[in-house]
Design an enzyme around this catalytic site. Structure first.
Site, mmCIF file in Angstrom:
data_model
loop_
_atom_site.group_PDB
_atom_site.id
_atom_site.type_symbol
_atom_site.label_atom_id
_atom_site.label_comp_id
_atom_site.label_asym_id
_atom_site.label_seq_id
_atom_site.Cartn_x
_atom_site.Cartn_y
_atom_site.Cartn_z
ATOM 1 N N ALA A 67 0.705 -1.308 -0.033
ATOM 2 C CA ALA A 67 -0.106 0.072 -0.118
ATOM 3 C C ALA A 67 0.975 1.402 -0.139
ATOM 4 C CB ALA A 67 -0.891 0.054 1.143
ATOM 5 N N PRO A 80 12.859 -1.002 -9.203
ATOM 6 C CA PRO A 80 13.573 -1.475 -10.557
ATOM 7 C C PRO A 80 12.752 -2.673 -10.703
ATOM 8 C CG PRO A 80 15.157 -0.222 -9.653
ATOM 9 C CD PRO A 80 13.994 -0.356 -8.527
ATOM 10 N N GLU A 131 10.098 -4.128 -9.748
ATOM 11 C CA GLU A 131 8.777 -3.889 -10.093
ATOM 12 C C GLU A 131 8.439 -3.630 -11.528
ATOM 13 O OE1 GLU A 131 4.525 -1.635 -8.537
ATOM 14 O OE2 GLU A 131 6.288 -1.690 -7.467
ATOM 15 N N GLN A 153 -8.206 -2.504 -34.417
ATOM 16 C CA GLN A 153 -8.739 -1.795 -35.870
ATOM 17 C C GLN A 153 -8.629 -2.887 -36.772
ATOM 18 O OE1 GLN A 153 -9.423 1.443 -35.834
ATOM 19 N NE2 GLN A 153 -9.867 1.659 -37.885
ATOM 20 N N GLY A 188 -11.811 -4.818 -36.632
ATOM 21 C CA GLY A 188 -12.991 -4.096 -37.082
ATOM 22 C C GLY A 188 -13.978 -4.193 -35.818
ATOM 23 N N ASN A 231 3.987 6.509 -17.158
ATOM 24 C CA ASN A 231 5.096 6.795 -18.193
ATOM 25 C C ASN A 231 5.704 8.301 -18.215
ATOM 26 O OD1 ASN A 231 4.497 4.124 -18.923
ATOM 27 N ND2 ASN A 231 4.065 4.657 -21.135
#
Length: 380
Positions: free
Chosen positions: A125, A241, A243, A337, A340, A367
């Protein structure tokens, strides 16, 4: 066999594949409906020796010779489900190093046997409602009161939070701004004042439970302190690192079979009396995706080999984490994509994977934070 692995790792892979086939695949739908892994899965993983790969045999672990065995386990779990890999790897890849490397003999003897057997599910946590990726902004506190610590605060987005029996909690224990004055505690979920909030309704990954946790005057003995007072932030940074490389491994193992399934679909699906894969655009898209996955795999394997030798640094791990998450999401989105309209239907695995993968650009450090770390290393 990829060059990063040896025969022993591939033999272990067959063991994991049998576990996935016999136990995880039949339980997959139930886990999705209940929004958490059945306890029997944890117990079976324990019986198979999968939960204590990094734990010494004296505490019930498997004492795997190197980290690549954990990587094999993560790859095979992620091939089935990103959520299953997430739930189990939080336990064996993220929490285990804290208990093994920082725990006292008393803490290891108390927790590790049940940790390895699956009788005690674990969580960590760190994240708070107001903090997100900013781990230094913790508001959860642990204050001394005689020979006790009194824990108060809240955590959110905690994987295994609804089912965990033990939770490693990061809390502010002393003065100092930001990263100073943070300590770690091993919290028994049966203690008075420990409260679970709602099981969070995520966009994807329904097989894993994610919850809010609350601590209302939870009394902790001195024996609950993990490591030294005030060094919690350092401990977290030292272990992130692993993880992050675990996340990169997971992302690629998740996307590979999806790309293979999309290629097979493109061969079979007809449009204008031709397989859709024969159209130049689709052919080029799939060629680009296959190349990106292979190139990324080579880099992640290099990072894995470094980590197995204890030489993976935080910046390189950050590169692997963000790039693998980015590639995974790009590949899956492109595959949707190509499918479809069918790619938007939940009954198709690619649609579920599309929802599952999005969070990988956020968790274990977003990121953007990964790029910030890399930029600082460049002197910017």
């Amino acid at each position: 066999m990829r060059a990063v692995y040896e025969d022993d790792h591939e033999a272990f892979r067959e063991t994991v594949r049998a576990f996935v086939r016999r136990h995880l695949e039949p339980a997959h739908q139930k886990a999705s409906e209940q929004r958490q892994l059945p306890r029997e899965i944890w117990l079976e993983a324990g019986r198979q020796g999968l939960l204590g790969l990094g734990v010494p045999e004296g505490y019930g672990g498997s004492a795997a010779p190197d980290y690549r065995f954990s990587a094999v386990l993560t790859e095979e779990l992620a091939g089935l489900s990103l959520a299953v890999a997430s739930s189990l790897s939080i336990h064996y890849d993220v929490v285990a190093p804290y208990l093994v490397e920082l725990g006292t003999v008393e803490q290891r003897e108390r927790w590790l046997p049940a940790f390895c057997s699956g009788e005690a599910v674990s969580a960590i946590a760190m994240t708070e409602p107001s903090g997100g990726t900013d781990l230094a902004a913790l508001k959860t506190t642990a204050k001394r009161s005689g020979d006790k610590w009194i824990l108060n605060g809240a955590k959110t987005f905690i994987t295994n939070g609804a089912s965990a029996d033990l939770v490693i909690v990061a809390a502010r224990t002393g003065p100092g701004e930001r990263s100073k004055g943070i300590s770690l505690f091993v919290v028994d979920a049966s203690l008075s004042g420990f409260r679970r909030g709602r099981k969070l309704d995520k966009v994807g990954q329904p097989e894993s439970d994610t919850a809010e946790l609350f601590f209302d005057d939870v009394e902790l003995d001195e024996s609950a302190l993990l490591g030294e007072v005030g060094r919690g932030f350092v401990y977290m940074m030292e272990r992130l690192p692993q993880e992050r490389i675990s996340g990169a491994i997971c992302n690629l193992a998740h996307v590979r079979p999806l790309l293979e399934e999309t290629v097979a679909y493109a061969r079979e699906r007809q449009a204008f009396n031709r397989p859709i894969g024969s159209f130049q655009h689709n052919k080029f898209v799939l060629a680009e995706l296959a190349t990106k996955v292979d190139v990324t795999q080579a880099f992640v394997d290099q990072c894995l080999e470094l980590h197995a030798k204890g030489r993976l640094d935080a910046v390189t791990a950050a590169k692997a984490k963000w790039w693998a998450a980015e590639v995974q999401n790009e590949v899956i989105d492109s595959c949707v994509q190509i499918y479809g309209g069918y790619g938007y239907m939940r009954e198709y695995r690619i649609a579920r994977a599309w929802m599952d993968a999005r969070v990988t650009k956020i968790w274990a450090g977003s990121n953007e934070i990964m790029k910030e770390l890399i930029g600082r290393d460049l002197g910017l």
